[in-house]
Scaffold this active site. Sequence first.
Site, PDB file in Angstrom:
ATOM      1  N   LYS A 119       0.812  -1.221   0.000  1.00 49.00           N
ATOM      2  CA  LYS A 119       0.000   0.000   0.000  1.00 49.00           C
ATOM      3  C   LYS A 119       0.841   1.265   0.000  1.00 49.00           C
ATOM      4  CE  LYS A 119      -3.870  -2.295   0.093  1.00 49.00           C
ATOM      5  NZ  LYS A 119      -3.333  -3.653  -0.025  1.00 49.00           N
ATOM      6  N   GLU A 203      -3.391   7.444   7.456  1.00 48.85           N
ATOM      7  CA  GLU A 203      -3.969   8.378   6.501  1.00 48.85           C
ATOM      8  C   GLU A 203      -5.214   9.011   7.108  1.00 48.85           C
ATOM      9  OE1 GLU A 203      -4.807   6.031   3.003  1.00 48.85           O
ATOM     10  OE2 GLU A 203      -6.896   5.726   3.619  1.00 48.85           O
ATOM     11  N   HIS A 238     -15.645  -3.624   7.179  1.00 46.69           N
ATOM     12  CA  HIS A 238     -14.862  -3.119   6.046  1.00 46.69           C
ATOM     13  C   HIS A 238     -14.899  -4.065   4.849  1.00 46.69           C
ATOM     14  CE1 HIS A 238     -13.334   0.058   8.613  1.00 46.69           C
ATOM     15  NE2 HIS A 238     -12.928  -0.839   9.479  1.00 46.69           N
ATOM     16  N   ARG A 295      -6.665  -8.523  -9.594  1.00 47.19           N
ATOM     17  CA  ARG A 295      -7.354  -9.792  -9.839  1.00 47.19           C
ATOM     18  C   ARG A 295      -8.799  -9.491 -10.238  1.00 47.19           C
ATOM     19  NH1 ARG A 295     -10.562  -9.461  -5.496  1.00 47.19           N
ATOM     20  NH2 ARG A 295      -9.711  -8.760  -3.505  1.00 47.19           N
TER      21      ARG A 295
END
Length: 501
Positions: A119, A203, A238, A295
Amino acid sequence: MKQTIKKVLVANRGEIALRVMRTCYEMGIRTVAIYSTPDAKAPHVKFADESVWVGEAASSESYLDMDKVIGAAKQTDADAIHPGYGFLSENGEFSNRVKDEGIIFIGPSAESMRLMGDKTAARDLMGKAGVPCPPGTKDAMEDVEKALSVARNVGFPVLIKAAAGGGGKGMRIVHDEKDFTASVKSAQSEARNAFGDDRVYVEKYLEEPRHIEFQILADRDGNTVHLFERECSVQRRHQKVIEEAPSSLLTSKLRDEMADAAVKAAKACNYEGAGTIEFLVDKHQKFYFLEMNTRLQVEHPVTEMITGIDLVRAQIEIAEGKPLPFQQNDIQKNGHAIECRVYAEDPSDQFLPSTGTLTRHRIPAGAGVRVDSGVEEGGEVTINYDPMISKLSVHSATRKLAIKKMLRALHEYEISGCRTTIPFCEFTLKHDAFSSGQYDTHFVKDHFDPVKETMFEKVNELDALAASLVAALHEDSQGSGKNGNLKQTGTDVNQWWSNRR
């Protein structure tokens, strides 16, 4: 170099394995299934031309064992491997090992996986490509105090996220500075257990975020297109439960801007194949890069429904070295599609898994209704794998009509033997926030009342029990002659069930 694929080993199980095999069948390509001990009689095994046992129930001993999977491909002379999603689908080492054996990997390069799977590396790459990212740390945190300083600068609440993560694992929302250090340690521990990598970063946590992703396709010649967006904001833990395409939020201008960013993101990592660029859109309609899934996505059926493009066929043809058969202007969106994930979970108990044998599994039908399922009636949903029973998707001319069609399909869907997310999906589609299109990723927290759903589930359990009793009496009346009055009156269990619902 172009190469015709003749036999595909599907390195997966359940509905996605069966979905890939169906397209292979239509393309005249033979298929090989792999299976663990509890999956010996699974639908994907029955459908395939050949099958190979790869181990016991634990994924680490079967579907995640690279040696066994590649060995199965060599044993059956498969010239390609399709990884589906999950398991080894985003594992660069597996991709390289497959190619080293002279087998085609139906997916992107290991380098693209590496760049977008990390990430922090992905955020850096996106920044250079001009794709907006949420404010926060540029690299994984090594010093908690420095990270806390960044969190103070961007302002609480903040997100702590696993650098190598996904699926909500290794993620913590921190609303108050006093909870920051403990949340970092907790996220690191979960990331270490889930991914073998405890790096995390910080973040800004966006206000009223919408989760919107763009499907992309790219061939070996660098031709890259998008297939419009999917809205995935209804989530628990999530993780997505309901998806739709297109999004009710985007204006034409915002859609074009996000689509352009998605194509830039794919080109930045020299992407090849099918992939998804995920964004968060805040209440001010500013969008930010979230991650890339290298994917096929679980929710790909809604994109197929509005574009008419078979994404698995596109993956296979790209892997064969063929150029994309269309350009961006050729791709048009038609109507509206919604997907509900039917999980064996208890919505009234924090969506915890509800495993068991499907004593009844009767799927809905009709024009514009699609069911992707990897479990049959009499099959078992176990604790060993994802608790998904099926993906129910519908397509109609407008969003309003699609919602009505989905509610009809959910009403028609009959499952007993375990609790499911069907009542939650019905609740969501009937809610004003969803029907108006004014919802975000906090939908469950803000609107879902598990107490009411508990009562709904209890009614369903009683219905299922009563249906089983009627079925038993019906069988008895036909077999032994007892309770003959049931047969004589023409009582039919399926009609009874329909009337009860």
